[in-house]
Write an enzyme that holds these catalytic residues in place. Structure first.
Site, PDB file in Angstrom:
ATOM      1  N   GLY A 599      59.451  62.507  22.040  1.00 19.55           N
ATOM      2  CA  GLY A 599      58.957  63.871  21.828  1.00 19.55           C
ATOM      3  C   GLY A 599      58.694  64.146  20.369  1.00 19.55           C
ATOM      4  O   GLY A 599      58.728  63.234  19.536  1.00 19.55           O
ATOM      5  N   GLY A 600      58.424  65.382  20.083  1.00 22.33           N
ATOM      6  CA  GLY A 600      58.094  65.778  18.727  1.00 22.33           C
ATOM      7  C   GLY A 600      59.160  65.394  17.724  1.00 22.33           C
ATOM      8  O   GLY A 600      58.859  65.044  16.596  1.00 22.33           O
ATOM      9  N   PHE A 601      60.414  65.440  18.111  1.00 19.40           N
ATOM     10  CA  PHE A 601      61.481  65.231  17.142  1.00 19.40           C
ATOM     11  C   PHE A 601      62.343  64.026  17.446  1.00 19.40           C
ATOM     12  O   PHE A 601      63.251  63.733  16.719  1.00 19.40           O
ATOM     13  CB  PHE A 601      62.376  66.461  17.074  1.00 19.40           C
ATOM     14  CG  PHE A 601      61.649  67.658  16.602  1.00 19.40           C
ATOM     15  CD1 PHE A 601      61.103  68.533  17.522  1.00 19.40           C
ATOM     16  CD2 PHE A 601      61.482  67.899  15.261  1.00 19.40           C
ATOM     17  CE1 PHE A 601      60.428  69.642  17.088  1.00 19.40           C
ATOM     18  CE2 PHE A 601      60.796  69.006  14.823  1.00 19.40           C
ATOM     19  CZ  PHE A 601      60.265  69.871  15.740  1.00 19.40           C
ATOM     20  N   GLY A 602      62.089  63.346  18.527  1.00 17.49           N
ATOM     21  CA  GLY A 602      62.921  62.196  18.831  1.00 17.49           C
ATOM     22  C   GLY A 602      62.742  61.769  20.267  1.00 17.49           C
ATOM     23  O   GLY A 602      61.875  62.276  20.982  1.00 17.49           O
ATOM     24  N   VAL A 604      63.427  60.950  24.266  1.00 15.46           N
ATOM     25  CA  VAL A 604      63.882  61.710  25.425  1.00 15.46           C
ATOM     26  C   VAL A 604      64.419  60.731  26.460  1.00 15.46           C
ATOM     27  O   VAL A 604      63.792  59.707  26.746  1.00 15.46           O
ATOM     28  CB  VAL A 604      62.726  62.527  26.034  1.00 15.46           C
ATOM     29  CG1 VAL A 604      63.241  63.398  27.163  1.00 15.46           C
ATOM     30  CG2 VAL A 604      62.059  63.372  24.970  1.00 15.46           C
ATOM     31  N   LYS A 618      66.974  65.346  25.073  1.00 19.99           N
ATOM     32  CA  LYS A 618      66.164  65.060  23.893  1.00 19.99           C
ATOM     33  C   LYS A 618      67.111  64.823  22.734  1.00 19.99           C
ATOM     34  O   LYS A 618      67.906  65.681  22.371  1.00 19.99           O
ATOM     35  CB  LYS A 618      65.232  66.229  23.591  1.00 19.99           C
ATOM     36  CG  LYS A 618      64.319  65.950  22.407  1.00 19.99           C
ATOM     37  CD  LYS A 618      63.406  67.118  22.112  1.00 19.99           C
ATOM     38  CE  LYS A 618      62.143  67.056  22.916  1.00 19.99           C
ATOM     39  NZ  LYS A 618      61.157  68.040  22.453  1.00 19.99           N
ATOM     40  N   ASP A 716      51.161  73.931  19.502  1.00 19.78           N
ATOM     41  CA  ASP A 716      50.934  72.509  19.759  1.00 19.78           C
ATOM     42  C   ASP A 716      50.722  72.263  21.245  1.00 19.78           C
ATOM     43  O   ASP A 716      51.384  71.419  21.842  1.00 19.78           O
ATOM     44  CB  ASP A 716      52.103  71.702  19.218  1.00 19.78           C
ATOM     45  CG  ASP A 716      51.726  70.244  18.993  1.00 19.78           C
ATOM     46  OD1 ASP A 716      52.639  69.416  18.792  1.00 19.78           O
ATOM     47  OD2 ASP A 716      50.527  69.927  19.038  1.00 19.78           O
TER      48      ASP A 716
END
Ligand SMILES: *[C@@H]1O[C@H](CO)[C@@H](O)[C@H](O)[C@H]1NC(C)=O
Ligand SMILES: *[C@@H]1O[C@H](CO)[C@@H](O)[C@H](O)[C@H]1NC(C)=O
Ligand SMILES: *[C@@H]1O[C@H](CO)[C@@H](O)[C@H](O)[C@H]1NC(C)=O
Ligand SMILES: *[C@@H]1O[C@H](CO)[C@@H](O)[C@H](O)[C@H]1NC(C)=O
Ligand SMILES: *[C@@H]1O[C@H](CO)[C@@H](O)[C@H](O)[C@H]1NC(C)=O
Ligand SMILES: *[C@@H]1O[C@H](CO)[C@@H](O)[C@H](O)[C@H]1NC(C)=O
Ligand SMILES: *[C@@H]1O[C@H](CO)[C@@H](O)[C@H](O)[C@H]1NC(C)=O
Ligand SMILES: *[C@@H]1O[C@H](CO)[C@@H](O)[C@H](O)[C@H]1NC(C)=O
Length: 905
Positions: A599-602, A604, A618, A716
């Site tokens: 995902g956007g930050f790391g 999943v 996540k 986004d």
């Protein structure tokens, strides 16, 4: 009763040679026994916490007592002058009785006296000059009395003083400058001085000071630097003065655990040493004039910055880091069950208010209200549950749910409501004394007194709930009028040092409030009923966020100190908190086989909880503060917003610097995978499903933009941020980038966050962010859904940059049919073309010409006709638009250089 004890039951026990009598906390009633005087060797009488009445018997004058304490009893009348005869006395405390009249000059004869404690009585007049003969005095406490005149200038005679307490004594300021000679002081507490003010007294010789309180003393001028020499200092309370200038550097004061500078006129930046202290330090800077630019980037639960800054507008009273959400709709009422859980009475919903307060804490309880709590309970070990009181016996008043729990404050507690429509309001405050008892016990000997300010105006002074309600456990409701002129209402409860502090236990004092009800005197505009229902629903959801937020902050900053295992035990799906162990077990120790995406930050991961619930975890890689903030942001927003087309957030887990979000698991992964994934994952989506997905996304966005009180621009929207459940219902995820629609007029974002190929040109180029940026991205996604191709990867020949580009061209040629996914067959061509037209409307290069999401929903559902596309002679130029759509690197820099080159031509 005591007589009885001595003469009969305990006759053998109270021997003539008896030296010490300790009968503490026995609830003895009756009068003090004169017969005690017959015990010739008696040195100590300690009858603390009983229910004794009358006065001190004259017979006692002949004893050779050293220690006399009748603290917390019900003795009354004047202090007998014959006490002056017991010249052997070293310690005398008559605190928390009902003694009245003057302090007899004869007490000046007690030349051996080291401790003299007269607090919480009803003493009047001036302190007699003879007290200057008490040259051995080490401790003097005269708080909460009704003395008159100035603080006497006796300090030259009391050079041995170590502890001096003069809170709400009735005496007037200023503090005599001779106080500077008390170089042995370790504790100085002066508060609520009447009369004219002064500069800060010179305390520079008191280097052994441990606890310093000069509260409400009308002090002006700067905070002196010599405080930084008090290396033993643990508590500093300079609240409610008119101190100016900067906060000196107290970085070297390693023991300074509590600092209250609440309500002063301090200016300059918030010093770095304050910002960098860890969360075990409680620092309250609320109500001051600091420069807003110095607000720390991250927030701490133990640093209260409520209303700390000069020139702030009413939406940011908490400063950037405590910012409450902006209001999208006005409120006309507010009901809070202070200290208690949400409850409904009649048709009024009282919101819950169970967040633990603290010595220096701002709690933004929901989007539209919160509270600021300042001050610690002195003389007791600090403990966060001191801030909420619970009933100790069955309450029989009507609506007892409002009174079973109440919020307490040792100094100042402000309930802060925003988003109220301007106008006149009726404020009702509900009180009931649920701590003190009215039996024949020392539990009945407390006297609670406090003040209430509404919109900064003193409305109740020395309010005593028990007196007002004529008993304990009885409700008393006070009603006030308040004018709201900038949407904000503040109700502040303040302890001004009056009443008792030691009954039934030390640290029992301060305002107690059971419930608050605020209602407008005018009726809201008609369409607001519906809004209230939404607000109500969202408000309760937001309550959950802030509980999570509070928990998170606490975890992040204090987490390391307390056994995490212990704290997290028993938390589960229902509470929204997961243990790291649970998460590890659920995901098989983050087994690669369970990884379902990036995902956007790391990463999943899929996981299965013990009860069989499937979850998506996540794992956030970022360890920076920025990451934490994003994380908190994401959690808060998602759990607040529940909608069939938004991914549900179950909760979170914090382990050290590792942060985890726990979502509902979406069986069918992302729309991107279903549409353009590898063959084994790609799904055959029939027309009905595609339509359902398109409408679902539109509904989710319409909710975010227009229906939720938070009004969020997602920023986004793309096929990877739309997930599909078992039934292929679409749900929008990844709110980490979503940012609140801040001020009404500033749409310029400093940091562009989005994905090439989906980003609206005005956002990519100018950082200009409105809801219309999401509408654009939705247009691209809708187009991809109908066409079944990825916008970026579609390039039939050199003349086209992307799918969207082709679509615009084919639309002009009236040839849109060509684009529709061939897998759909021709049966649905008409509907498909219609959807493409909607998509193109949405992807118009000019934001103003894009429809709103609710209009999109209406068009997609066939309720309104689809407008013809007007291609705008774009303010950005087509060239720029295509650059924005296609260029694979930093769009902003690219745009800047393009703009410069355009400018120079
Ligand atoms: C204190 O004394 C005043 C009169 O001097 C009286 O009115 C008041 O009730 C007394 N207060 C208490 C708590 O006994
Ligand atoms: C203080 O004590 C001295 C003797 O010890 C006595 O002469 C004097 O009167 C006392 N002062 C007062 C104000 O009582
Ligand atoms: C203090 O004394 C004044 C009269 O001297 C009286 O009016 C007032 O009620 C007293 N206050 C308290 C709290 O007893
Ligand atoms: C501090 O103590 C020194 C020596 O005891 C004395 O000379 C000085 O005057 C004191 N300072 C103040 C402000 O009292
Ligand atoms: C504080 O002191 C100033 C003078 O120094 C005086 O004018 C003002 O009334 C005082 N304030 C209070 C609340 O006593
Ligand atoms: C508090 O009051 C409620 C309502 O009367 C009652 O049900 C409850 O038992 C009380 N709690 C205690 C500890 O007495
Ligand atoms: C409780 O409510 C009933 C009915 O509304 C009313 O008659 C009664 O007086 C109320 N009791 C109290 C203590 O207010
Ligand atoms: C609001 O209250 C103020 C003061 O109580 C009064 O002067 C004003 O007329 C009221 N306004 C309305 C609209 O009732």
């Amino acid at each position: 009763m005591v007589n009885l004890l001595l003469s009969q039951r305990n006759v053998g026990f109270f021997h003539l040679l008896f030296i010490h009598i300790f009968l503490k906390g026995q609830d003895l009633d009756g009068v003090l026994p004169p017969s005690l005087a017959k015990l010739p060797y008696l040195k100590t009488i300690d009858l603390t916490r009983n229910y004794l009445t009358g006065t001190i018997p004259p017979e006692w004058a002949s004893t050779r007592l050293k220690f006399l304490s009748i603290t917390v009893n019900k003795l009354s009348g004047p202090i007998p002058s014959y006490l002056g005869n017991i010249t052997t006395l070293v310690y005398m405390s008559i605190e928390n009785n009902l003694f009245s009249g003057i302090v007899p000059p004869e007490l000046g004869s007690l030349v051996n006296l080291e401790n003299l404690i007269l607090g919480a009585n009803n003493l009047t007049g001036e302190l007699p000059k003879s007290l200057t003969n008490l040259t051995k005095l080490m401790e003097l406490r005269i708080s909460s009395n009704n003395f008159t005149g100035r603080i006497p200038d006796f300090f030259q005679s009391w050079k041995q003083l170590q502890k001096l307490e003069i809170q709400a004594s009735g005496l007037e300021g200023p503090i005599p400058s001779s106080i500077s000679v008390l170089s042995s002081l370790t504790e100085l507490r002066i508060s609520d001085l009447l009369g004219e003010g002064s500069e800060f007294p010179s305390l520079s010789n008191m280097t052994g000071m441990k606890r310093l309180m000069l509260r409400s003393c009308n002090l002006s001028g700067p905070i002196p630097a010599f405080i930084s020499e008090m290396t033993q200092l643990q508590i500093l309370d300079l609240s409610f003065n008119r101190l100016e200038g900067k906060v000196p550097d107290f970085e070297g004061l390693a023991y300074l655990q509590n600092m209250f500078l609440t309500s002063n006129l301090l200016t300059g930046p918030i010093p770095d040493w304050i910002k960098s202290r860890d969360s075990s330090y409680q620092i309250d800077l609320s109500y001051s004039n600091f420069s807003e630019s110095s607000a720390p980037p991250t927030c701490r639960e133990t640093l209260n910055l409520f209303d700390s800054f000069s020139g702030q507008d009413n939406l940011t009273l908490g400063g950037e880091c405590l910012r409450t959400y902006p209001c999208s709709k006005d409120r006309y009422s507010l009901h809070i069950n202070c200290g208690g859980s949400a409850t409904t009475i009649g048709n009024i919903e009282y919101e819950g208010d169970q967040n633990q307060a603290g010595p220096a804490k701002f709690v933004p309880n929901t989007a539209s209200w919160g509270f600021s709590s300042s001050g610690n309970f002195w003389d007791v070990n600090s403990n966060s549950d001191q801030y909420i009181a619970n009933n100790v016996s069955i309450l029989r008043m009507n609506n007892s749910e409002l009174f079973t729990s109440a919020r307490l404050s040792p100094l100042s507690l402000t309930y802060y409501a925003q988003c109220l429509a301007n106008g006149n309001y009726t404020v009702k405050l509900y009180f009931a004394e649920i701590v003190f008892r009215d039996n024949k016990s020392f539990y009945s000997l407390g006297r609670r007194m406090f003040d209430v300010y509404i919109q900064e105006k003193l409305e109740l002074k020395d309010f005593d709930i028990e007196n007002a309600a004529q008993g304990v456990d009885k409700a008393v409701v006070r009603e006030f009028k308040a004018i709201v002129s900038n949407k904000v209402l503040q109700i502040r409860f303040h302890w001004a040092g009056k009443g008792t502090t030691a009954a039934p236990e030390r640290g029992t004092y301060g305002p107690l409030i059971s419930a608050i009800s605020v209602e407008s005197d005018f009726s809201p505009p008609n369409d607001d009923k519906k809004i209230f229902i939404i607000v109500g629903a969202v408000v309760s959801a937001i309550l959950v966020i802030f509980m999570i937020l509070g928990f998170l902050m606490w975890k992040i900053y204090i987490g390391g100190r307390i056994s995490r295992e212990k704290e997290l035990r028993g938390l589960d799906l229902q509470t929204g908190f997961f243990t790291y162990r649970q998460i590890k077990a659920a995901t098989d120790n983050f087994d690669a086989a369970n990884k379902i995406g990036e995902g956007g930050f790391g990463s999943v991961y899929k996981g299965i909880l013990l009860d069989g619930t499937i979850i998506a975890v996540k794992k956030l890689s970022s360890k920076s503060n920025q990451g934490n903030r994003e994380f908190v942001n994401e959690i808060g927003m998602i759990s607040a917003l529940q909608h069939p087309n938004l991914v549900r957030l179950y909760g979170c887990c914090v382990e050290g610097n590792q942060l985890f979000l726990v979502y509902e698991y979406m069986e069918n992964n992302s729309l991107a995978r279903a549409l353009f994934g590898p063959d084994e994952y790609r799904l055959e989506l029939d027309w009905a499903t595609r339509q359902k997905i398109c409408i679902g996304i539109a509904r989710g966005l319409a909710f975010l933009h227009e229906e939720s009180t938070l009004r969020i621009v997602h920023r986004d929207i793309k096929t990877t941020s739309v997930l599909l459940d078992t039934d292929l219902n679409p749900k929008i995820s990844d709110f980490g980038l979503a940012k609140l629609d801040e001020e009404e007029n500033t749409h310029i974002s400093t940091r562009v966050a989005g994905t090439i190929g989906y980003m609206a040109p005005e956002y990519a180029l100018w950082g200009y962010l409105t809801y219309k940026a999401d509408v654009y991205s939705f247009g691209v996604v809708a187009l991809e859904i109908v066409v079944g191709k990825n916008n970026m990867k579609y390039r039939p020949n050199e003349n086209y940059v992307c799918l969207l580009d082709s679509a615009f061209v084919l639309n002009q040629k009236g040839n849109l049919m060509e684009l529709v996914d061939s897998k759909l067959g021709s049966k649905f061509n008409e509907e498909a073309v219609r959807m493409i037209k909607v998509a193109l409307l949405c992807a118009n290069s000019s934001p103003a010409l894009r429809p709103t999401m609710s209009a999109v929903v209406n068009m997609l559902e066939g309720r309104t006709v689809v407008h013809e596309l007007i291609t705008d002679p774009s303010i950005y130029g087509e060239e720029l638009r295509f650059k924005a759509l296609t260029h694979p690197f930093d769009m902003v820099n690219e745009a800047d250089s393009l703009i410069q080159s355009l400018d120079s031509t």
